[in-house]
Design a protein around this motif. Structure first.
Motif, PDB file in Angstrom:
ATOM      1  N   LEU A 337     -17.969 -13.435  19.223  1.00  0.00           N
ATOM      2  CA  LEU A 337     -16.811 -12.531  19.272  1.00  0.00           C
ATOM      3  C   LEU A 337     -16.402 -12.280  20.729  1.00  0.00           C
ATOM      4  O   LEU A 337     -15.214 -12.284  21.064  1.00  0.00           O
ATOM      5  N   GLN A 338     -17.391 -12.087  21.593  1.00  0.00           N
ATOM      6  CA  GLN A 338     -17.093 -11.882  23.016  1.00  0.00           C
ATOM      7  C   GLN A 338     -16.353 -13.086  23.597  1.00  0.00           C
ATOM      8  O   GLN A 338     -15.549 -12.950  24.509  1.00  0.00           O
ATOM      9  N   ARG A 339     -16.676 -14.270  23.053  1.00  0.00           N
ATOM     10  CA  ARG A 339     -16.024 -15.495  23.541  1.00  0.00           C
ATOM     11  C   ARG A 339     -14.708 -15.774  22.826  1.00  0.00           C
ATOM     12  O   ARG A 339     -14.083 -16.808  23.038  1.00  0.00           O
ATOM     13  N   GLY A 340     -14.326 -14.868  21.901  1.00  0.00           N
ATOM     14  CA  GLY A 340     -13.050 -15.012  21.191  1.00  0.00           C
ATOM     15  C   GLY A 340     -13.088 -16.033  20.072  1.00  0.00           C
ATOM     16  O   GLY A 340     -12.052 -16.526  19.620  1.00  0.00           O
ATOM     17  N   ASN A 341     -14.288 -16.370  19.612  1.00  0.00           N
ATOM     18  CA  ASN A 341     -14.408 -17.385  18.553  1.00  0.00           C
ATOM     19  C   ASN A 341     -14.326 -16.741  17.172  1.00  0.00           C
ATOM     20  O   ASN A 341     -15.304 -16.195  16.669  1.00  0.00           O
ATOM     21  N   ILE A 342     -13.144 -16.796  16.566  1.00  0.00           N
ATOM     22  CA  ILE A 342     -12.981 -16.225  15.224  1.00  0.00           C
ATOM     23  C   ILE A 342     -12.366 -17.271  14.303  1.00  0.00           C
ATOM     24  O   ILE A 342     -11.773 -18.242  14.763  1.00  0.00           O
ATOM     25  N   ALA A 343     -12.532 -17.064  13.001  1.00  0.00           N
ATOM     26  CA  ALA A 343     -12.093 -18.075  12.026  1.00  0.00           C
ATOM     27  C   ALA A 343     -10.808 -17.659  11.333  1.00  0.00           C
ATOM     28  O   ALA A 343     -10.546 -16.471  11.146  1.00  0.00           O
ATOM     29  N   GLY A 344     -10.034 -18.665  10.924  1.00  0.00           N
ATOM     30  CA  GLY A 344      -8.901 -18.452  10.021  1.00  0.00           C
ATOM     31  C   GLY A 344      -9.395 -18.647   8.600  1.00  0.00           C
ATOM     32  O   GLY A 344     -10.569 -18.991   8.370  1.00  0.00           O
ATOM     33  N   LEU A 345      -8.491 -18.468   7.635  1.00  0.00           N
ATOM     34  CA  LEU A 345      -8.919 -18.583   6.235  1.00  0.00           C
ATOM     35  C   LEU A 345      -9.147 -20.027   5.803  1.00  0.00           C
ATOM     36  O   LEU A 345      -9.610 -20.275   4.688  1.00  0.00           O
ATOM     37  N   GLU A 346      -8.846 -20.983   6.706  1.00  0.00           N
ATOM     38  CA  GLU A 346      -9.115 -22.388   6.368  1.00  0.00           C
ATOM     39  C   GLU A 346     -10.558 -22.761   6.705  1.00  0.00           C
ATOM     40  O   GLU A 346     -10.978 -23.889   6.500  1.00  0.00           O
ATOM     41  N   LEU A 347     -11.361 -21.807   7.194  1.00  0.00           N
ATOM     42  CA  LEU A 347     -12.756 -22.103   7.564  1.00  0.00           C
ATOM     43  C   LEU A 347     -13.469 -22.822   6.424  1.00  0.00           C
ATOM     44  O   LEU A 347     -13.403 -22.407   5.267  1.00  0.00           O
ATOM     45  N   ASN A 348     -14.167 -23.903   6.780  1.00  0.00           N
ATOM     46  CA  ASN A 348     -14.872 -24.699   5.785  1.00  0.00           C
ATOM     47  C   ASN A 348     -16.340 -24.818   6.181  1.00  0.00           C
ATOM     48  O   ASN A 348     -16.697 -24.581   7.330  1.00  0.00           O
ATOM     49  N   ALA A 349     -17.185 -25.198   5.222  1.00  0.00           N
ATOM     50  CA  ALA A 349     -18.593 -25.465   5.543  1.00  0.00           C
ATOM     51  C   ALA A 349     -18.673 -26.789   6.303  1.00  0.00           C
ATOM     52  O   ALA A 349     -17.950 -27.724   5.985  1.00  0.00           O
ATOM     53  N   VAL A 350     -19.555 -26.848   7.306  1.00  0.00           N
ATOM     54  CA  VAL A 350     -19.767 -28.097   8.053  1.00  0.00           C
ATOM     55  C   VAL A 350     -21.265 -28.408   7.997  1.00  0.00           C
ATOM     56  O   VAL A 350     -22.036 -27.942   8.834  1.00  0.00           O
ATOM     57  N   PRO A 351     -21.695 -29.190   6.976  1.00  0.00           N
ATOM     58  CA  PRO A 351     -23.131 -29.401   6.745  1.00  0.00           C
ATOM     59  C   PRO A 351     -23.866 -30.013   7.927  1.00  0.00           C
ATOM     60  O   PRO A 351     -25.033 -29.716   8.133  1.00  0.00           O
ATOM     61  N   ALA A 352     -23.191 -30.883   8.710  1.00  0.00           N
ATOM     62  CA  ALA A 352     -23.879 -31.539   9.833  1.00  0.00           C
ATOM     63  C   ALA A 352     -23.428 -30.944  11.162  1.00  0.00           C
ATOM     64  O   ALA A 352     -23.474 -31.623  12.192  1.00  0.00           O
ATOM     65  N   LEU A 353     -23.016 -29.702  11.152  1.00  0.00           N
ATOM     66  CA  LEU A 353     -22.549 -29.033  12.377  1.00  0.00           C
ATOM     67  C   LEU A 353     -23.570 -29.200  13.493  1.00  0.00           C
ATOM     68  O   LEU A 353     -24.762 -28.978  13.297  1.00  0.00           O
TER      69      LEU A 353
END
Ligand code: KG4
Ligand code: ZN
Length: 356
Positions: A337-353
Motif C-alpha cells: 500500500l505504501q508503494r501504491g500497489n492496489i488492484a482493480g476488479l480485474e485482479l486474477n489468480a497467478v498460480p506461478a507468480l
C-alpha cells in the motif's frame, strides 16, 4: 468515479495516516486464513482454518478438495477475524488477498471472495505475493527489523536466498535448481510412512535419532549460493527401499535425523558463504529466515550457531507465523500500500507468480 479511481484516492489518503487496519485473506494452498493487521506490524487477529484433516487421507493436498473447502470456509474465517479484532468490515481501512503463487482454484476462491467484499464495501484491495507474506512474518515478530537484510526463504514450494533491499524490493542471490526444501522433507516423510505434511513429523522424529546413521551426497550446483535437494532425496529413497528389500526394520528416527541434517547442512553452507562474502566486502549483514521450513528445529539451531560465530544478528519468525496464515499477508499488504500497489476488479489468480 470508477472503483479503481476511488481506490487510488483512498490509497493516497491512507499513506499519510496512522493506525491503518488491513483485513487480509490467504487461500493459496490448504489453509483458509484471515487476519486484521495494524500498520503492517501489529496483529489484531489471526484466524487459521487448516484443511490438513481433509487431505491427510490422500497423502498430499488435493486441489479440488482445497478449493471447495476454501469456498465453504472463507466467509466464516473472515467474519471470525473481524470479530476477534473487535471490528466490523466497515471499520477496515483496506482489504488484501494472496493472488499467487499457489493452486489456481484455491487462489481464485480467495481472490473472488475479497473482490466481492471490496466492491460491496467500497474498500481498496491490495494484491499480495504469498512468498512476500512469508518474509513479512519477520516484521510482525521483530518490530525493530527494517530492510536491508538477507533472507533465507524455505517453504513447500520455494528455496531462495534473497536480499531484501527495501520493503517489497528483493534481489535474488541463490535458489534451488530442483526441489524446494519443504517438498523434499514431505517426500522423505512419505517413504518413511509418515502422514502429510511430513516436514514437522520428520523434524520431531529426528530429535531422537542419530544424524550420522546415513551419509547423504553433497550436491554440486552451478551458482555460488544455489541449492539442490533432488540428489539427497533420491539417495535417501534408494537407501530406504534397499533396507525394505533386505527385510530390515527401518530405524526411522535415525533416517529422519540423517535426512534433516543433509538438508539443513546445505542451507547453512550456502547461507554461510553469502554472509562471509558480505562481511569480506566490509558490510554488516542481518539474516532472517522465512517459510514453513524455518520452523525446523535443526535449521534454527544451525543458523543460531552460525550467526553467533560470525557476529551476525539473526531474526527468526514466530513459530506460528512460519507456516501459512493471514497475518503475514496483512503485513506484506501494508508495505505494498505504501508503494501504491492496489488492484482493480480485474485482479486474477497467478498460480506461478514470481517472487524475484
Ligand atoms: O510455507 P508453507 O506453510 O507453505 C508453502 O508456502 O509452501 O510451507 C509448508 C512446508 C511443507 O513442506 C512442510 O512440510 C514444511 O513447510 N515444514 C517443515 C516444518 N514445518 C513445516 N519442514 C521441516 N521442518 C518443520 N518443522
Ligand atoms: Zn506458504
Amino acid at each position: 468515479m470508477t472503483y479503481l479511481e476511488a481506490s487510488r484516492r483512498q490509497a493516497e489518503e491512507l499513506r499519510s495516516r496512522e493506525n491503518v487496519r488491513i483485513l487480509a485473506l490467504e487461500t493459496s494452498c490448504d489453509e483458509t486464513a484471515a487476519a486484521v493487521i495494524e500498520d503492517g506490524r501489529k496483529i489484531l487477529s489471526n484466524v487459521v482454518f487448516s484443511q490438513i484433516d481433509l487431505h491427510e487421507l490422500y497423502g498430499g493436498v488435493v486441489p479440488e478438495i482445497a478449493s471447495r473447502a476454501h469456498m465453504e470456509a472463507c466467509d466464516r474465517v473472515v467474519d471470525e477475524a473481524l470479530a476477534q479484532a473487535g471490528m466490523t468490515l466497515e471499520a477496515a481501512d483496506a482489504l488484501a488477498v494472496t493472488y499467487g503463487p499457489g493452486l489456481v482454484g484455491a487462489l481464485l476462491t480467495g481472490v473472488n471472495c475479497m473482490k466481492g467484499l471490496a466492491f460491496a464495501a467500497e474498500k481498496l484491495l491490495i494484491p499480495v505475493n504469498h512468498i512476500e507474506g512469508h518474509v513479512s512474518a519477520n516484521y510482525l515478530t521483530h518490530p525493530e527489523l527494517e530492510p536491508p537484510f538477507l533472507c533465507l526463504v524455505v517453504s513447500g514450494g520455494h528455496s531462495h536466498l534473497v536480499e531484501v533491499a527495501d520493503y517489497g524490493v528483493y534481489h535474488l542471490m541463490g535458489q534451488t535448481g530442483d526441489d524446494a526444501a519443504g517438498e523434499a522433507f514431505d517426500k522423505a516423510a512419505r517413504v518413511l510412512g509418515l502422514p502429510y505434511p511430513g516436514g514437522p513429523r520428520i523434524d520431531a522424529l529426528a530429535e531422537e535419532g542419530d544424524p550420522r546413521f546415513l551419509t547423504l551426497p553433497h550436491p554440486k550446483v552451478e551458482g555460488r549460493y544455489d541449492f539442490s535437494f533432488s540428489g539427497i532425496k533420491t539417495a535417501f529413497l534408494n537407501a530406504v527401499h534397499g533396507m525394505e528389500q533386505r527385510g530390515e526394520k527401518l530405524p526411522k528416527a535415525d533416517l529422519a535425523a540423517s535426512f534433516r541434517f543433509a538438508v539443513c547442512d546445505q542451507l547453512a553452507e550456502k547461507t554461510e558463504r553469502l554472509l562471509r562474502d558480505r562481511i569480506a566486502e566490509g558490510k554488516k549483514p542481518l539474516l532472517a529466515l522465512a517459510g514453513g521450513v524455518s520452523a525446523n528445529r535443526e535449521l534454527r539451531r544451525r543458523m543460531a550457531g552460525l550467526c553467533e560465530s560470525l557476529g551476525v544478528q539473526l531474526y527468526l519468525p514466530r513459530l506460528d507465523l512460519c507456516t501459512d496464515n493471514g497475518a503475514t499477508i496483512g503485513a506484506a499488504a501494508y508495505y505494498q500500500l505504501q508503494r501504491g500497489n492496489i488492484a482493480g476488479l480485474e485482479l486474477n489468480a497467478v498460480p506461478a507468480l514470481r517472487f524475484v
